[in-house]
Scaffold this motif. Structure first.
Motif, PDB file in Angstrom:
ATOM      1  N   SER A  92       0.869  -1.165   0.000  1.00 25.40           N
ATOM      2  CA  SER A  92       0.000   0.000   0.000  1.00 25.40           C
ATOM      3  C   SER A  92       0.901   1.208   0.000  1.00 25.40           C
ATOM      4  CB  SER A  92      -0.931  -0.009   1.205  1.00 25.40           C
ATOM      5  OG  SER A  92      -0.380   0.721   2.249  1.00 25.40           O
ATOM      6  N   GLY A 211     -15.806  -2.139   1.581  1.00 27.11           N
ATOM      7  CA  GLY A 211     -14.869  -1.674   2.602  1.00 27.11           C
ATOM      8  C   GLY A 211     -13.718  -0.945   1.955  1.00 27.11           C
ATOM      9  N   GLU A 213     -12.592   1.909   2.952  1.00 27.76           N
ATOM     10  CA  GLU A 213     -12.686   3.330   3.300  1.00 27.76           C
ATOM     11  C   GLU A 213     -13.866   3.500   4.252  1.00 27.76           C
ATOM     12  OE1 GLU A 213     -13.392   5.335  -0.427  1.00 27.76           O
ATOM     13  OE2 GLU A 213     -15.345   4.397  -0.682  1.00 27.76           O
ATOM     14  N   PRO A 214     -13.869   4.565   5.034  1.00 27.55           N
ATOM     15  CA  PRO A 214     -14.997   4.760   5.964  1.00 27.55           C
ATOM     16  C   PRO A 214     -16.279   5.087   5.201  1.00 27.55           C
ATOM     17  CG  PRO A 214     -13.186   6.304   6.422  1.00 27.55           C
ATOM     18  CD  PRO A 214     -12.866   5.621   5.143  1.00 27.55           C
ATOM     19  N   THR A 238      -3.526  -3.703   4.511  1.00 28.73           N
ATOM     20  CA  THR A 238      -2.411  -4.408   3.887  1.00 28.73           C
ATOM     21  C   THR A 238      -1.445  -5.004   4.907  1.00 28.73           C
ATOM     22  OG1 THR A 238      -2.522  -2.669   2.230  1.00 28.73           O
ATOM     23  CG2 THR A 238      -0.606  -4.121   2.135  1.00 28.73           C
ATOM     24  N   PRO A 243      -8.958  -7.549   2.970  1.00 28.94           N
ATOM     25  CA  PRO A 243     -10.343  -7.625   3.441  1.00 28.94           C
ATOM     26  C   PRO A 243     -10.630  -8.951   4.128  1.00 28.94           C
ATOM     27  CG  PRO A 243     -10.219  -7.841   1.041  1.00 28.94           C
ATOM     28  CD  PRO A 243      -8.871  -7.407   1.504  1.00 28.94           C
ATOM     29  N   PRO A 323     -15.177   2.041  11.776  1.00 25.94           N
ATOM     30  CA  PRO A 323     -14.165   3.037  12.137  1.00 25.94           C
ATOM     31  C   PRO A 323     -14.675   4.445  11.808  1.00 25.94           C
ATOM     32  CG  PRO A 323     -13.195   1.261  10.859  1.00 25.94           C
ATOM     33  CD  PRO A 323     -14.670   1.051  10.825  1.00 25.94           C
ATOM     34  N   LYS A 420     -10.740   3.913  -3.769  1.00 31.26           N
ATOM     35  CA  LYS A 420     -10.984   4.713  -2.570  1.00 31.26           C
ATOM     36  C   LYS A 420     -11.214   6.162  -2.997  1.00 31.26           C
ATOM     37  CE  LYS A 420      -7.796   1.995   0.240  1.00 31.26           C
ATOM     38  NZ  LYS A 420      -7.687   1.682   1.656  1.00 31.26           N
TER      39      LYS A 420
HETATM   40  O1  DLL Z   1      -8.165  -1.082   2.222  1.00 30.40           O
HETATM   41  C1  DLL Z   1      -7.943  -3.467   2.567  1.00 30.40           C
HETATM   42  C2  DLL Z   1      -9.359  -3.647   2.193  1.00 30.40           C
HETATM   43  C3  DLL Z   1      -9.700  -3.904   0.879  1.00 30.40           C
HETATM   44  C4  DLL Z   1     -10.351  -3.606   3.157  1.00 30.40           C
HETATM   45  C5  DLL Z   1     -11.030  -4.110   0.524  1.00 30.40           C
HETATM   46  C6  DLL Z   1     -11.664  -3.822   2.824  1.00 30.40           C
HETATM   47  C7  DLL Z   1     -12.015  -4.062   1.510  1.00 30.40           C
HETATM   48  P1  DLL Z   1      -5.280  -0.588   2.763  1.00 30.40           P
HETATM   49  O2  DLL Z   1      -5.280  -0.013   1.392  1.00 30.40           O
HETATM   50  O3  DLL Z   1      -3.980  -0.946   3.375  1.00 30.40           O
HETATM   51  O4  DLL Z   1      -6.122  -1.903   2.817  1.00 30.40           O
HETATM   52  O5  DLL Z   1      -6.051   0.439   3.697  1.00 30.40           O
HETATM   53  C8  DLL Z   1      -6.332   0.111   5.025  1.00 30.40           C
HETATM   54  O6  DLL Z   1      -8.367   1.433   4.966  1.00 30.40           O
HETATM   55  O7  DLL Z   1      -6.491   1.123   7.983  1.00 30.40           O
HETATM   56  C9  DLL Z   1      -8.719   1.819   7.255  1.00 30.40           C
HETATM   57  O8  DLL Z   1      -8.298   3.126   7.538  1.00 30.40           O
HETATM   58  C10 DLL Z   1      -9.371   1.801   5.889  1.00 30.40           C
HETATM   59  N1  DLL Z   1     -10.450   0.807   5.868  1.00 30.40           N
HETATM   60  C11 DLL Z   1     -10.425  -0.451   5.411  1.00 30.40           C
HETATM   61  N2  DLL Z   1     -11.633  -1.035   5.547  1.00 30.40           N
HETATM   62  C12 DLL Z   1     -12.444  -0.122   6.128  1.00 30.40           C
HETATM   63  C13 DLL Z   1     -13.806  -0.096   6.546  1.00 30.40           C
HETATM   64  C14 DLL Z   1      -7.451  -2.023   2.513  1.00 30.40           C
HETATM   65  N3  DLL Z   1     -14.617  -1.124   6.360  1.00 30.40           N
HETATM   66  C15 DLL Z   1      -7.121   1.226   5.657  1.00 30.40           C
HETATM   67  N4  DLL Z   1     -14.266   1.038   7.124  1.00 30.40           N
HETATM   68  C16 DLL Z   1      -7.530   0.900   7.070  1.00 30.40           C
HETATM   69  C17 DLL Z   1     -13.469   2.098   7.318  1.00 30.40           C
HETATM   70  C18 DLL Z   1     -11.681   1.063   6.345  1.00 30.40           C
HETATM   71  N5  DLL Z   1     -12.198   2.144   6.927  1.00 30.40           N
END
Ligand code: DLL
Length: 431
Positions: A92, A211, A213-214, A238, A243, A323, A420
């Motif tokens: 990421s 998911g 993002e918030p 990541t 997810p 979150p 996102k």
């Molecule tokens: O966003 C992994 C992911 C992919 C989660 C698909 C869900 C679905 P990163 O790009 O590393 O990984 O970003 C992680 O995204 O620390 C949160 O701040 C935010 N985030 C992830 N899921 C949620 C959610 C993916 N359901 C960062 N609600 C995390 C709010 C979320 N924030």
């Protein structure tokens, strides 16, 4: 009630679950002490030995891990296994700073698949489901994470990745997709386009898994309405696992954390102190079964509460509330803490007049912060623009405790996101 992918794990008695957690925690602490120089040095500095972990509470003796550590020890210095055992890299980039990577072993991918498979089944998925994965594929964990989890369930996977929105929708109709996986902001955009194409009655969608993002409860209602589905929230990151770190069941009352793989704590983000059950604070996660790049007490920067009350679905694993934002998402404008999710909540309450497509623009003029919010009017709006603007500004002031200037724009004037959404433009650092 409910269907489970791994009922023996998802519904395990808590005493048994905690016994399992302690055993795995001891195993993991010993491994990282022996194999990861950073942890050995940090534990030696504070005089903690793996044998000092005798109860689950002893976890608070262990050092925290931060995103900066992942940058400092980039790319492979936090691995607890030889590099030849790593079969996948995910990464990421974040909007600022150096990118970070996470190495997964075959066993790690299997656990991750289980996490997402639990989510799919909790969203009424099974081997007859047709799962359209519209998260981006690649270094981002969304695409491959949802893909491998859906494959594990035995569903038909349709790996469209993100983008090419009209084609996505054609596929959805032609192939009879039952489940959609993408970011909530992309789901909104897909919903908008479905309406324009006039094909809602051709959709076979039942549920969505959103998911990365918030997003707010109001947004959930809008997506459910636009696509005729139940929308489930899924969380991951990541550094820990994509997810499926936590997933929402049919009750839609928070996301069950896969506690057989992770220990979750809530800390005060300023002092690092562990907070009592039910407190709001920063989520900290320890990976107790991960092989490749295990992390102890990882500070996620995500702010939420944990709910240990029993869930009606029968799952026993703790639920994290949506979150509210991240410690590093929080804007400080004229000394006041502002989370984008608070602004979204106000806009979505006014969804007859405005659409939830918005951007927050912060700048600094003459040493004072300026705070502007661009938001699109809904296509059906035919009221008085000045009065609407005044109403929103008043509601925002009472929600945030600080004034913002609202600019109402024509429908479709803000660029749509396929991954996102980029909601905040903070130009203060440019000066
Ligand atoms: O966003 C992994 C992911 C992919 C989660 C698909 C869900 C679905 P990163 O790009 O590393 O990984 O970003 C992680 O995204 O620390 C949160 O701040 C935010 N985030 C992830 N899921 C949620 C959610 C993916 N359901 C960062 N609600 C995390 C709010 C979320 N924030």
């Amino acid at each position: 009630m409910g269907r489970y992918f791994q009922p023996d794990i998802e519904c395990m008695e808590r005493s048994e679950l905690e016994g399992h957690q302690l055993e795995k925690l001891k195993w993991q602490v010993k491994r990282v002490y022996e194999n990861v120089q950073m942890y050995r040095e940090r534990m030696d500095e504070t005089g903690v030995k793996p044998e000092d972990i005798k109860t689950l509470e002893d976890i608070s003796k262990l050092p925290f891990t931060t995103k900066q550590d992942l940058r400092d020890y980039y790319p492979f210095q936090l691995l607890a296994v030889p590099k030849r055992d790593i079969v996948r890299i995910q990464a990421s980039s974040g909007t600022t700073g150096k990118q970070i990577v996470a190495g997964y072993t075959r066993g790690d991918l299997d656990q991750w698949s289980n996490g997402f498979a639990r989510q799919l089944v909790a969203a009424d998925g099974d081997e007859k489901s047709r799962v359209q994965v519209s998260y981006g594929y690649g270094l981002f964990t969304g695409g491959l994470g949802a893909h491998q989890g859906a494959e594990k369930v035995g569903a038909m996977v349709i790996p469209t990745s993100s983008g090419n929105t009209e084609r996505q929708i054609r596929f959805m109709c032609d192939l009879g997709s039952t489940h959609l996986c993408c970011t909530p902001s992309y789901a909104m955009y897909l919903g908008e386009t479905v309406k324009e194409m006039g094909v809602k009655n051709q959709l076979k969608l039942r549920a969505g898994i959103f998911g990365a993002e918030p997003w707010t409860e109001e947004m959930r209602k809008q997506i459910e309405e636009a696509l005729g589905i139940r929308a489930h929230d899924v969380y991951g990151l990541t550094e820990i696992m994509g997810p499926g770190v936590s997933y929402e069941c049919e009750m839609q009352q928070g996301m069950h954390i896969c506690e057989d793989m992770f220990i979750a704590e809530i800390i005060d983000p300023d002092t690092g102190e562990v907070l009592p059950q039910g407190s709001f604070g920063e989520l900290v996660i320890s990976t107790i079964t991960k092989e490749g790049q295990p992390l102890l007490r990882y500070r996620t920067r995500d702010l939420c509460t944990l709910d240990y009350s029993p869930c009606e679905c029968g799952r026993t694993h703790v639920r994290m509330k949506k979150p509210a934002g991240r410690t590093d998402d929080m804007l400080i404008i004229r000394g006041v803490n502002v989370f984008p999710s608070q602004i979204e909540e106000v806009l979505l309450k006014n969804s007859i007049e405005v659409s939830p497509n918005y951007q927050i623009i912060v700048d600094r003029v003459n040493n004072t912060d300026t705070f502007d919010i661009n938001v699109e009017l809904s296509p059906k709006f035919n009221g008085d623009v000045e009065a609407e603007k005044h109403k929103l500004e008043t509601q925002l002031r009472s929600m945030l405790g600080i004034g913002a200037k609202v600019h109402l724009l024509r429908p479709k004037s803000i660029v749509r996101s396929e991954g996102k959404a980029k909601r905040v433009i903070d130009n203060r650092n440019l000066h």
